[in-house]
Design a protein around this motif. Structure first.
Motif, PDB file in Angstrom:
ATOM      1  N   ILE A 118      50.034  29.634  42.138  1.00 14.41           N
ATOM      2  CA  ILE A 118      48.985  29.000  41.313  1.00 14.41           C
ATOM      3  C   ILE A 118      47.676  29.729  41.583  1.00 14.41           C
ATOM      4  O   ILE A 118      47.161  29.691  42.706  1.00 14.41           O
ATOM      5  CB  ILE A 118      48.819  27.505  41.668  1.00 14.41           C
ATOM      6  N   GLY A 171      45.237  33.278  39.832  1.00 12.89           N
ATOM      7  CA  GLY A 171      45.351  34.737  39.684  1.00 12.89           C
ATOM      8  C   GLY A 171      44.141  35.479  40.219  1.00 12.89           C
ATOM      9  O   GLY A 171      43.442  36.162  39.474  1.00 12.89           O
ATOM     10  N   GLY A 172      43.877  35.345  41.514  1.00 13.25           N
ATOM     11  CA  GLY A 172      42.851  36.160  42.184  1.00 13.25           C
ATOM     12  C   GLY A 172      43.521  37.040  43.236  1.00 13.25           C
ATOM     13  O   GLY A 172      44.737  37.268  43.193  1.00 13.25           O
ATOM     14  N   ILE A 207      50.603  31.453  37.631  1.00 14.64           N
ATOM     15  CA  ILE A 207      50.048  30.551  36.620  1.00 14.64           C
ATOM     16  C   ILE A 207      48.534  30.504  36.828  1.00 14.64           C
ATOM     17  O   ILE A 207      48.062  30.158  37.918  1.00 14.64           O
ATOM     18  CB  ILE A 207      50.629  29.119  36.772  1.00 14.64           C
ATOM     19  N   GLU A 208      47.789  30.875  35.795  1.00 18.64           N
ATOM     20  CA  GLU A 208      46.318  30.936  35.909  1.00 18.64           C
ATOM     21  C   GLU A 208      45.696  30.047  34.826  1.00 18.64           C
ATOM     22  O   GLU A 208      45.981  30.202  33.640  1.00 18.64           O
ATOM     23  CB  GLU A 208      45.846  32.397  35.782  1.00 18.64           C
ATOM     24  N   SER A 253      38.810  35.294  36.298  1.00 14.33           N
ATOM     25  CA  SER A 253      37.697  34.375  36.033  1.00 14.33           C
ATOM     26  C   SER A 253      37.209  33.678  37.295  1.00 14.33           C
ATOM     27  O   SER A 253      36.129  33.091  37.300  1.00 14.33           O
ATOM     28  CB  SER A 253      38.065  33.358  34.956  1.00 14.33           C
ATOM     29  N   GLY A 254      37.968  33.753  38.380  1.00 11.84           N
ATOM     30  CA  GLY A 254      37.539  33.150  39.646  1.00 11.84           C
ATOM     31  C   GLY A 254      36.658  34.092  40.449  1.00 11.84           C
ATOM     32  O   GLY A 254      36.065  35.041  39.915  1.00 11.84           O
ATOM     33  N   ARG A 280      33.779  38.287  40.903  1.00 10.40           N
ATOM     34  CA  ARG A 280      32.367  37.878  40.898  1.00 10.40           C
ATOM     35  C   ARG A 280      31.666  38.274  42.189  1.00 10.40           C
ATOM     36  O   ARG A 280      30.474  38.040  42.352  1.00 10.40           O
ATOM     37  CB  ARG A 280      32.268  36.348  40.750  1.00 10.40           C
ATOM     38  N   LYS A 301      47.288  25.697  32.782  1.00 11.45           N
ATOM     39  CA  LYS A 301      46.795  24.961  33.947  1.00 11.45           C
ATOM     40  C   LYS A 301      47.943  24.248  34.651  1.00 11.45           C
ATOM     41  O   LYS A 301      48.768  23.612  33.981  1.00 11.45           O
ATOM     42  CB  LYS A 301      45.765  23.937  33.450  1.00 11.45           C
ATOM     43  N   VAL A 302      47.988  24.382  35.972  1.00 10.61           N
ATOM     44  CA  VAL A 302      48.949  23.566  36.730  1.00 10.61           C
ATOM     45  C   VAL A 302      48.408  22.141  36.789  1.00 10.61           C
ATOM     46  O   VAL A 302      47.251  21.910  37.136  1.00 10.61           O
ATOM     47  CB  VAL A 302      49.180  24.146  38.145  1.00 10.61           C
ATOM     48  N   ALA A 333      47.017  29.441  45.368  1.00  9.82           N
ATOM     49  CA  ALA A 333      46.036  30.517  45.557  1.00  9.82           C
ATOM     50  C   ALA A 333      44.787  30.198  44.739  1.00  9.82           C
ATOM     51  O   ALA A 333      44.213  31.058  44.072  1.00  9.82           O
ATOM     52  CB  ALA A 333      46.649  31.856  45.130  1.00  9.82           C
ATOM     53  N   GLU A 372      25.814  33.350  44.454  1.00 19.02           N
ATOM     54  CA  GLU A 372      25.390  33.935  43.170  1.00 19.02           C
ATOM     55  C   GLU A 372      24.744  35.296  43.398  1.00 19.02           C
ATOM     56  O   GLU A 372      24.277  35.601  44.498  1.00 19.02           O
ATOM     57  CB  GLU A 372      24.439  32.991  42.448  1.00 19.02           C
ATOM     58  N   MET A 373      24.750  36.079  42.329  1.00 23.92           N
ATOM     59  CA  MET A 373      24.250  37.450  42.457  1.00 23.92           C
ATOM     60  C   MET A 373      23.362  37.833  41.276  1.00 23.92           C
ATOM     61  O   MET A 373      23.481  37.279  40.187  1.00 23.92           O
ATOM     62  CB  MET A 373      25.417  38.446  42.512  1.00 23.92           C
ATOM     63  N   PHE A 422      32.264  30.433  43.066  1.00 29.27           N
ATOM     64  CA  PHE A 422      32.427  29.510  44.193  1.00 29.27           C
ATOM     65  C   PHE A 422      33.158  30.188  45.348  1.00 29.27           C
ATOM     66  O   PHE A 422      34.095  30.958  45.129  1.00 29.27           O
ATOM     67  CB  PHE A 422      33.235  28.282  43.754  1.00 29.27           C
ATOM     68  N   GLY A 437      36.443  36.900  51.226  1.00 31.61           N
ATOM     69  CA  GLY A 437      37.831  36.989  50.780  1.00 31.61           C
ATOM     70  C   GLY A 437      38.292  38.344  50.265  1.00 31.61           C
ATOM     71  O   GLY A 437      39.471  38.505  49.987  1.00 31.61           O
ATOM     72  N   VAL A 482      38.826  40.882  51.832  1.00 33.42           N
ATOM     73  CA  VAL A 482      39.857  41.267  52.796  1.00 33.42           C
ATOM     74  C   VAL A 482      40.837  40.112  53.035  1.00 33.42           C
ATOM     75  O   VAL A 482      42.048  40.260  52.923  1.00 33.42           O
ATOM     76  CB  VAL A 482      39.210  41.691  54.134  1.00 33.42           C
TER      77      VAL A 482
HETATM   78  C1  LIG Z   1      29.068  35.551  44.140  1.00 30.25           C
HETATM   79  C2  LIG Z   1      30.121  35.822  45.175  1.00 30.25           C
HETATM   80  C3  LIG Z   1      29.949  36.873  46.081  1.00 30.25           C
HETATM   81  C4  LIG Z   1      30.942  37.155  47.048  1.00 30.25           C
HETATM   82  N1  LIG Z   1      30.810  38.275  47.832  1.00 30.25           N
HETATM   83  C5  LIG Z   1      31.816  38.621  48.671  1.00 30.25           C
HETATM   84  C6  LIG Z   1      31.754  39.847  49.376  1.00 30.25           C
HETATM   85  O1  LIG Z   1      30.844  40.650  49.219  1.00 30.25           O
HETATM   86  N2  LIG Z   1      32.755  40.124  50.255  1.00 30.25           N
HETATM   87  C7  LIG Z   1      33.830  39.281  50.425  1.00 30.25           C
HETATM   88  O2  LIG Z   1      34.708  39.588  51.236  1.00 30.25           O
HETATM   89  N3  LIG Z   1      33.945  38.143  49.701  1.00 30.25           N
HETATM   90  C8  LIG Z   1      32.983  37.790  48.829  1.00 30.25           C
HETATM   91  N4  LIG Z   1      33.089  36.656  48.070  1.00 30.25           N
HETATM   92  C9  LIG Z   1      34.291  35.795  48.252  1.00 30.25           C
HETATM   93  C10 LIG Z   1      35.537  36.327  47.533  1.00 30.25           C
HETATM   94  O3  LIG Z   1      35.230  36.673  46.209  1.00 30.25           O
HETATM   95  C11 LIG Z   1      36.612  35.229  47.539  1.00 30.25           C
HETATM   96  O4  LIG Z   1      36.832  34.803  48.871  1.00 30.25           O
HETATM   97  C12 LIG Z   1      37.941  35.697  46.967  1.00 30.25           C
HETATM   98  O5  LIG Z   1      37.760  36.311  45.724  1.00 30.25           O
HETATM   99  C13 LIG Z   1      38.909  34.537  46.843  1.00 30.25           C
HETATM  100  O6  LIG Z   1      40.017  34.979  46.117  1.00 30.25           O
HETATM  101  P1  LIG Z   1      41.139  33.946  45.654  1.00 30.25           P
HETATM  102  O7  LIG Z   1      42.212  34.724  45.004  1.00 30.25           O
HETATM  103  O8  LIG Z   1      41.542  33.112  46.822  1.00 30.25           O
HETATM  104  O9  LIG Z   1      40.421  32.962  44.641  1.00 30.25           O
HETATM  105  P2  LIG Z   1      39.857  33.206  43.156  1.00 30.25           P
HETATM  106  O10 LIG Z   1      39.658  34.627  42.846  1.00 30.25           O
HETATM  107  O11 LIG Z   1      38.679  32.303  43.042  1.00 30.25           O
HETATM  108  O12 LIG Z   1      41.042  32.705  42.236  1.00 30.25           O
HETATM  109  C14 LIG Z   1      41.421  31.346  42.151  1.00 30.25           C
HETATM  110  C15 LIG Z   1      41.992  31.108  40.771  1.00 30.25           C
HETATM  111  O13 LIG Z   1      42.699  29.868  40.751  1.00 30.25           O
HETATM  112  C16 LIG Z   1      42.634  29.400  39.415  1.00 30.25           C
HETATM  113  N5  LIG Z   1      43.010  27.975  39.375  1.00 30.25           N
HETATM  114  C17 LIG Z   1      42.365  26.926  39.935  1.00 30.25           C
HETATM  115  N6  LIG Z   1      43.014  25.776  39.663  1.00 30.25           N
HETATM  116  C18 LIG Z   1      44.075  26.093  38.899  1.00 30.25           C
HETATM  117  C19 LIG Z   1      45.126  25.325  38.288  1.00 30.25           C
HETATM  118  N7  LIG Z   1      45.184  23.977  38.371  1.00 30.25           N
HETATM  119  N8  LIG Z   1      46.082  25.978  37.572  1.00 30.25           N
HETATM  120  C20 LIG Z   1      46.048  27.336  37.457  1.00 30.25           C
HETATM  121  N9  LIG Z   1      45.077  28.102  38.008  1.00 30.25           N
HETATM  122  C21 LIG Z   1      44.095  27.494  38.734  1.00 30.25           C
HETATM  123  C22 LIG Z   1      41.191  29.666  39.011  1.00 30.25           C
HETATM  124  O14 LIG Z   1      41.005  29.674  37.609  1.00 30.25           O
HETATM  125  C23 LIG Z   1      40.929  31.032  39.674  1.00 30.25           C
HETATM  126  O15 LIG Z   1      41.098  32.106  38.760  1.00 30.25           O
HETATM  127  C24 LIG Z   1      32.109  36.327  47.123  1.00 30.25           C
HETATM  128  C25 LIG Z   1      32.285  35.274  46.217  1.00 30.25           C
HETATM  129  C26 LIG Z   1      31.307  35.017  45.248  1.00 30.25           C
HETATM  130  C27 LIG Z   1      31.521  33.886  44.270  1.00 30.25           C
END
Ligand SMILES: Cc1cc2nc3c(=O)[nH]c(=O)nc-3n(C[C@H](O)[C@H](O)[C@H](O)COP(=O)(O)OP(=O)(O)OC[C@H]3O[C@@H](n4cnc5c(N)ncnc54)[C@H](O)[C@@H]3O)c2cc1C
Length: 431
Positions: free
Chosen positions: A33, A35-36, A56-57, A63-64, A68, A207-208, A240, A262-263, A344, A371, A373
């Motif tokens: 669950i 797609g990051g 499933i995204e 978009s997460g 960003r 959406k899940v 995820a 934010e940036m 977020f 995240g 890394v």
């Molecule tokens: C502005 C900003 C600056 C940052 N700078 C850094 C940096 O410089 N260095 C660093 O290491 N980290 C940085 N981070 C943190 C890093 O981006 C995150 O820790 C990392 O991208 C998390 O990845 P993820 O795959 O876990 O989550 P995400 O990429 O957030 O993906 C989660 C996904 O889950 C999906 N989702 C949620 N609920 C559901 C559902 N019910 N069904 C289906 N899909 C769902 C969402 O739509 C989203 O796409 C920053 C974050 C932000 C916002």
């Protein structure tokens, strides 16, 4: 006022993408669950082991937070080595930091081996100190990491700091060579491409809604995942969703505090200007709880700067970032901003990343804003757990606590932010 885009600057080169599955899979080995980086880190590992995997995204791929972010591959652990030692003992503290070192190296190795074009710059990251006492503490930490883990740093004082950065704000800093810069959205697009080549199925705009476990069912149909496009049965589920977790996963939501980061990106300033501000062309951050992180854009023509959001009003929030930018680089007092966006990040209450399992679901999560890394690394580790690989993670068996009456809406955040801002006042020198 020039038009300021609320899309991440990174989307110019690598916008979010949609993918559909031709025929809906009623059953797969693993449902992921989200797609990051976490989701794709897990998916690639599982697909390469021959498993049938679907991501499933809810929105689009990218978009997460994974498209960003600042693209600084810190693999940071928010708690200092001393704090970790006090809480877990010295050996475990070393093990946490060693895993961070391995995870960083693994990301670079992955990018190089898969030939992912994501503007990887092995440029090091400088943390600026605003007071001599902070610099002394940073030097002690750097010395420990060098002796215990062979992590090398270069110390900068007021005299040689201009080799890295032209700013009146810091009295020195510590440069870590093992931290790099990437284009975050290109990295995610590259991971998505690798996953698709490994036949990972991806369903966006899906959406899940719920995940339920049927312990009576055969192990390959253990879970029932209900989505807006249909139901899927699966042997395993990896969550995820991290800071974007919604009410479909109440257990995780109660354990993570979503915080806005934010940036801003400046308009093109030109390569000469950017190089004169940042002669080291490094990644940068500050020795403060709510410090800024910043960097040159990969093409070297802009400055990108981020921080935590302190105001619900987007204009005030942007002005705060601009103020941060000009306090570091007064030379940019007239610079225009092209993009201002937010996303977020997720904090567990103990500020340590997690690789948790609850009711059979895997939860790699809580990367505390680091995240790039950790997400890929712990997503991959969750996949290895599915595959019964015993090479675990130090982040596996630490308690993942919630707070009484907390359901995922962090009403206390403004108080916490003000507390951190107050603490930071004592780390800021008056010049
Ligand atoms: C502005 C900003 C600056 C940052 N700078 C850094 C940096 O410089 N260095 C660093 O290491 N980290 C940085 N981070 C943190 C890093 O981006 C995150 O820790 C990392 O991208 C998390 O990845 P993820 O795959 O876990 O989550 P995400 O990429 O957030 O993906 C989660 C996904 O889950 C999906 N989702 C949620 N609920 C559901 C559902 N019910 N069904 C289906 N899909 C769902 C969402 O739509 C989203 O796409 C920053 C974050 C932000 C916002």
């Amino acid at each position: 006022m020039p038009n300021i885009s609320s899309d991440p600057y990174w989307w110019n080169a690598a916008p979010p993408q949609d993918f559909q599955i031709e025929s809906w899979p009623n059953q797969v080995d693993v449902v992921i669950i989200g797609g990051g980086y976490t989701g794709f880190g897990a998916a690639i590992t599982l697909a390469r082991a021959g498993l049938d995997v679907v991501i499933i995204e809810r929105d689009q791929i990218g978009s997460g937070a994974s498209t960003r972010n600042g693209g600084i591959t810190s693999g940071n652990i928010r708690l200092s080595f001393d704090k970790l030692s006090k809480r877990f003992g010295k050996e475990k503290a070393i093990a946490f930091y060693r895993e961070a070192k391995t995870a960083r190296a693994d990301l670079f190795n992955f990018i190089n081996t898969e030939e992912i074009d994501c503007d990887l710059q092995s440029c090091g990251r400088l943390v600026g100190a605003l007071r001599p006492e902070s610099l002394e503490g940073m030097k002690r930490e750097a010395d420990k990491l060098d002796k215990l883990l062979d992590i090398e740093s270069t110390i900068y004082d007021q005299a040689n700091l201009p080799n890295c950065i032209d700013t009146p704000r810091y009295c020195g800093g510590v440069l870590r060579d093992d931290i790099s810069g990437i284009h975050p959205a290109k990295l995610l697009a590259g991971m998505c491409k690798v996953a698709r080549a490994e036949l990972v199925k991806i369903s966006t705009q899906t959406k899940v809604l719920s995940v339920s476990q049927n312990k009576q069912a055969s192990t390959d149909q253990n879970f029932c995942v209900e989505t807006t496009r249909g139901t899927i049965r699966a042997g395993h589920v990896i969550s995820a969703t991290n800071a974007y977790t919604d009410s479909s996963q109440p257990w995780l939501r109660r354990r993570l505090v979503p915080v806005i980061s934010e940036m801003i990106a400046t308009e093109e300033l030109g390569e000469n200007m950017v190089r004169s501000l940042m002669p080291g062309m490094n990644m940068y951050s500050e020795a403060l709880q709510l410090g800024h992180y910043y960097r040159p854009s990969p093409d070297g023509k802009r400055v990108l700067l981020g921080g935590r959001r302190m105001s619900a009003d987007p204009v005030k929030a942007r002005n705060r970032l601009v103020k941060g930018l000009t306090s570091i680089f007064p030379q940019l007092s007239d610079a225009s901003i092209s993009n201002h966006w937010f996303g977020f990040v997720a904090f567990p209450f103990d500020q340590l990343p997690k690789l948790a399992v609850h009711d059979g679901v895997f939860y790699p999560s809580g990367f505390c804003g680091s995240g790039t890394v950790w997400a890929r690394w712990l997503g991959q580790k969750a996949a290895l757990m599915v595959l019964n690989d015993l090479n675990g993670s130090e982040f596996q068996n630490i308690p993942f606590r919630t707070m009484p009456f907390y359901s995922g809406d962090p009403w206390f955040l403004p108080l916490a932010m003000n507390f951190y801002a107050f603490q930071d006042k004592f780390k800021t020198t008056t010049k």
